[in-house]
Scaffold this motif. Structure first.
Motif, PDB file in Angstrom:
ATOM      1  N   LEU A 150       0.828  -1.204   0.000  1.00  0.00           N
ATOM      2  CA  LEU A 150       0.000   0.000   0.000  1.00  0.00           C
ATOM      3  C   LEU A 150       0.863   1.255   0.000  1.00  0.00           C
ATOM      4  O   LEU A 150       2.001   1.253   0.471  1.00  0.00           O
ATOM      5  CB  LEU A 150      -0.918   0.011   1.222  1.00  0.00           C
ATOM      6  N   SER A 151       0.292   2.343  -0.497  1.00  0.00           N
ATOM      7  CA  SER A 151       0.954   3.645  -0.465  1.00  0.00           C
ATOM      8  C   SER A 151       0.507   4.402   0.776  1.00  0.00           C
ATOM      9  O   SER A 151      -0.553   4.124   1.346  1.00  0.00           O
ATOM     10  CB  SER A 151       0.610   4.443  -1.726  1.00  0.00           C
ATOM     11  N   VAL A 152       1.305   5.369   1.192  1.00  0.00           N
ATOM     12  CA  VAL A 152       1.044   6.118   2.415  1.00  0.00           C
ATOM     13  C   VAL A 152       0.748   7.577   2.060  1.00  0.00           C
ATOM     14  O   VAL A 152       1.544   8.225   1.370  1.00  0.00           O
ATOM     15  CB  VAL A 152       2.251   6.053   3.379  1.00  0.00           C
ATOM     16  N   GLU A 153      -0.392   8.075   2.525  1.00  0.00           N
ATOM     17  CA  GLU A 153      -0.799   9.432   2.208  1.00  0.00           C
ATOM     18  C   GLU A 153       0.133  10.450   2.864  1.00  0.00           C
ATOM     19  O   GLU A 153       0.615  10.233   3.977  1.00  0.00           O
ATOM     20  CB  GLU A 153      -2.242   9.682   2.651  1.00  0.00           C
TER      21      GLU A 153
ATOM     22  N   THR B  14       2.836  17.397  -1.778  1.00  0.00           N
ATOM     23  CA  THR B  14       3.053  16.352  -2.768  1.00  0.00           C
ATOM     24  C   THR B  14       4.464  15.776  -2.633  1.00  0.00           C
ATOM     25  O   THR B  14       5.284  16.277  -1.865  1.00  0.00           O
ATOM     26  CB  THR B  14       2.869  16.906  -4.186  1.00  0.00           C
ATOM     27  N   SER B  15       4.740  14.749  -3.406  1.00  0.00           N
ATOM     28  CA  SER B  15       6.032  14.070  -3.317  1.00  0.00           C
ATOM     29  C   SER B  15       7.199  15.005  -3.617  1.00  0.00           C
ATOM     30  O   SER B  15       8.274  14.863  -3.038  1.00  0.00           O
ATOM     31  CB  SER B  15       6.061  12.871  -4.270  1.00  0.00           C
ATOM     32  N   SER B  16       6.994  15.970  -4.518  1.00  0.00           N
ATOM     33  CA  SER B  16       8.082  16.902  -4.829  1.00  0.00           C
ATOM     34  C   SER B  16       8.378  17.852  -3.680  1.00  0.00           C
ATOM     35  O   SER B  16       9.464  18.432  -3.612  1.00  0.00           O
ATOM     36  CB  SER B  16       7.744  17.714  -6.085  1.00  0.00           C
ATOM     37  N   GLU B  17       7.417  17.996  -2.759  1.00  0.00           N
ATOM     38  CA  GLU B  17       7.610  18.871  -1.595  1.00  0.00           C
ATOM     39  C   GLU B  17       8.405  18.193  -0.491  1.00  0.00           C
ATOM     40  O   GLU B  17       9.021  18.860   0.339  1.00  0.00           O
ATOM     41  CB  GLU B  17       6.247  19.311  -1.033  1.00  0.00           C
ATOM     42  N   VAL B  18       8.388  16.854  -0.448  1.00  0.00           N
ATOM     43  CA  VAL B  18       9.024  16.155   0.669  1.00  0.00           C
ATOM     44  C   VAL B  18      10.433  15.667   0.360  1.00  0.00           C
ATOM     45  O   VAL B  18      11.216  15.439   1.281  1.00  0.00           O
ATOM     46  CB  VAL B  18       8.167  14.972   1.174  1.00  0.00           C
ATOM     47  N   ILE B  19      10.757  15.509  -0.914  1.00  0.00           N
ATOM     48  CA  ILE B  19      12.123  15.080  -1.216  1.00  0.00           C
ATOM     49  C   ILE B  19      13.050  16.288  -1.183  1.00  0.00           C
ATOM     50  O   ILE B  19      12.714  17.371  -1.663  1.00  0.00           O
ATOM     51  CB  ILE B  19      12.213  14.342  -2.572  1.00  0.00           C
TER      52      ILE B  19
ATOM     53  N   GLU C  42      12.690   2.447   2.787  1.00  0.00           N
ATOM     54  CA  GLU C  42      13.052   3.201   1.590  1.00  0.00           C
ATOM     55  C   GLU C  42      11.804   3.464   0.749  1.00  0.00           C
ATOM     56  O   GLU C  42      10.988   2.566   0.531  1.00  0.00           O
ATOM     57  CB  GLU C  42      14.072   2.434   0.748  1.00  0.00           C
ATOM     58  N   TYR C  43      11.678   4.699   0.306  1.00  0.00           N
ATOM     59  CA  TYR C  43      10.568   5.101  -0.554  1.00  0.00           C
ATOM     60  C   TYR C  43      11.163   5.626  -1.871  1.00  0.00           C
ATOM     61  O   TYR C  43      11.900   6.623  -1.861  1.00  0.00           O
ATOM     62  CB  TYR C  43       9.742   6.223   0.074  1.00  0.00           C
ATOM     63  N   ASP C  44      10.853   4.982  -2.980  1.00  0.00           N
ATOM     64  CA  ASP C  44      11.231   5.524  -4.276  1.00  0.00           C
ATOM     65  C   ASP C  44      10.238   6.628  -4.630  1.00  0.00           C
ATOM     66  O   ASP C  44       9.017   6.378  -4.677  1.00  0.00           O
ATOM     67  CB  ASP C  44      11.216   4.434  -5.350  1.00  0.00           C
ATOM     68  N   VAL C  45      10.741   7.827  -4.871  1.00  0.00           N
ATOM     69  CA  VAL C  45       9.873   8.968  -5.139  1.00  0.00           C
ATOM     70  C   VAL C  45       9.608   9.055  -6.636  1.00  0.00           C
ATOM     71  O   VAL C  45      10.549   9.185  -7.428  1.00  0.00           O
ATOM     72  CB  VAL C  45      10.518  10.272  -4.635  1.00  0.00           C
ATOM     73  N   PRO C  46       8.343   8.967  -7.055  1.00  0.00           N
ATOM     74  CA  PRO C  46       8.033   9.009  -8.495  1.00  0.00           C
ATOM     75  C   PRO C  46       8.467  10.335  -9.128  1.00  0.00           C
ATOM     76  O   PRO C  46       8.534  11.368  -8.464  1.00  0.00           O
ATOM     77  CB  PRO C  46       6.502   8.867  -8.540  1.00  0.00           C
TER      78      PRO C  46
ATOM     79  N   VAL D 250       2.874  13.234  -6.906  1.00  0.00           N
ATOM     80  CA  VAL D 250       1.772  12.458  -6.342  1.00  0.00           C
ATOM     81  C   VAL D 250       1.542  12.856  -4.887  1.00  0.00           C
ATOM     82  O   VAL D 250       2.353  13.554  -4.279  1.00  0.00           O
ATOM     83  CB  VAL D 250       2.044  10.944  -6.449  1.00  0.00           C
ATOM     84  N   LEU D 251       0.416  12.366  -4.330  1.00  0.00           N
ATOM     85  CA  LEU D 251       0.034  12.705  -2.959  1.00  0.00           C
ATOM     86  C   LEU D 251       0.389  11.601  -1.971  1.00  0.00           C
ATOM     87  O   LEU D 251      -0.161  11.549  -0.882  1.00  0.00           O
ATOM     88  CB  LEU D 251      -1.476  12.986  -2.895  1.00  0.00           C
TER      89      LEU D 251
END
Length: 383
Positions: free
Chosen positions: A70-73, A84-89, A112-116, A120-121
């Protein structure tokens, strides 16, 4: 010593943050304190959402040796608003991967989280490496967090289902816990957490004893109504002739400190309690006492992380350690700073000895009063 490991998350590129029985996050604004807490909260949410939960009534811990896919919001849980994902990396990341984890001597949890590439949210844990003991506090069902923006005085609060007794991340469930007779009368406060020279371990009694210690002369009671699906905190003091009044007629300080007291009294042994800005809306004397209170609660077996801007809270902690409320080696202060030269915040860990003395006092660490006094002296001499 336990440490929080963060790589490529927000302002951090690669950092290890010591976590003790009582841990203080201190430092100037926008220096990474909240980001460190958000990393810990997101790691906890990942465990809740992606770990295995058994049906065994004797096992109330999460099992997290691999992800369930599952993905995590990034927004919503624990009040997180990460965007979004671009804000957290991290802007300085050299790869599209975020790592969050815990290190305890030779044992660790690493996610480990691969960031697309696309925005994404959510983040999806792609790899889990875990050999921590399953009773580590992040794997327990009970987990306690109080956001800096807690619920202020309200006429009524909604009542809600909860998996375990807690005040909610914003303190909105305080009235429900204190007003529900099936819980309030049935719960007994840990003997080690009771206010000195009291024998009544009923939750409401102990809440009011500690509340009176921190904010003298005040008392609260809860009202619970399932027909209206609401609960209410009512308060009284000498100015109300000891008649209860609506919380909205008292002020913010009491509403902000109540969930701290209540959470610390109901928290299970060996769990984690994170509280941001415990000093909010409190007089300096109350800030010092909340520091002493949280130190005392840590000594009873709760792991506590405090994020604070208050030198009074720190003074209270130093006094409590000096009074042997908590062994010095169980207390760590992490000072977050930014010299403008590095790609991530710097963190200095400060220790307290049994005399309440700090191992070091970096520039900018709760020294504004001394700087202001020095400025005033210069100005007076020039008159």
């Amino acid at each position: 010593m336990t440490s929080l490991e963060i790589k490529n998350f927000k302002c951090f590129t690669d950092i290890s943050i010591p976590i003790n029985r009582l841990t203080v996050f201190a430092g100037g604004n926008a220096n990474g304190k909240s980001s460190a807490i958000q990393a810990l909260l997101f790691l906890r949410r990942t465990i809740e959402h992606c770990a295995i939960w058994t049906d065994d009534s004797n096992d109330t811990n999460y099992h997290f040796n691999k992800s369930n896919g599952l993905s995590v919001e990034l927004n919503g849980s624990y009040g997180l608003s990460l965007g979004t994902s671009s804000e957290v990396i991290s802007f300085n990341a050299n790869e599209q991967c975020i790592q969050l984890g815990i290190n305890i001597k030779q044992s660790k949890l690493l996610v480990e989280y691969d960031v697309p590439v696309e925005d994404v949210l959510w983040l999806k844990p792609d790899n889990v490496n875990n050999n921590l003991k399953n009773d580590f506090y992040l794997f327990k069902q009970e987990f306690y967090y109080l956001n800096a923006e807690r619920v202020g005085p309200r006429v009524n609060n909604d009542i809600k289902f909860y998996d375990f007794p807690n005040t909610g991340y914003n303190g909105s469930l305080c009235a429900q816990l204190l007003g529900d007779p099936s819980f309030e009368y049935g719960f007994k406060v840990d003997e080690k957490r009771k206010f000195e020279n009291t024998n009544n371990l009923r939750l409401g009694t102990q809440v009011n004893k500690w509340l009176n210690y921190i904010l003298p002369g005040n008392e609260v009671e809860g009202v619970f109504n399932t027909k209206l699906m609401s609960s209410q905190i009512r308060m009284k003091n000498s100015f109300s002739n000891n008649e209860s009044v609506l919380a909205t007629n008292i002020g913010f300080g009491l509403s902000y400190v109540l969930p701290i007291i209540l959470t610390a009294l109901i928290a299970k042994q060996d769990t984690l309690f994170i509280v941001e800005n415990p000093e909010a809306h409190l007089h300096p004397s109350a800030q010092s006492r909340i520091g002493k209170f949280l130190t005392k609660m840590a000594s009873t077996g709760i792991n506590i992380i405090i994020e604070t801007h208050s030198d009074h809270v720190l003074n209270g902690i130093q006094i409590a350690v000096t009074k042997n409320d908590l062994p010095p080696d169980q207390t760590t202060i992490n000072y977050f700073s930014n010299d403008g030269k590095n790609t991530q915040p710097s963190i200095e860990s400060i220790k307290i000895n049994n005399k309440g003395e700090l191992s070091k006092w970096p520039s900018g660490f709760f020294d504004q009063s001394q700087k202001d006094y020095a400025t005033l002296l210069k100005l007076r001499k020039n008159d």
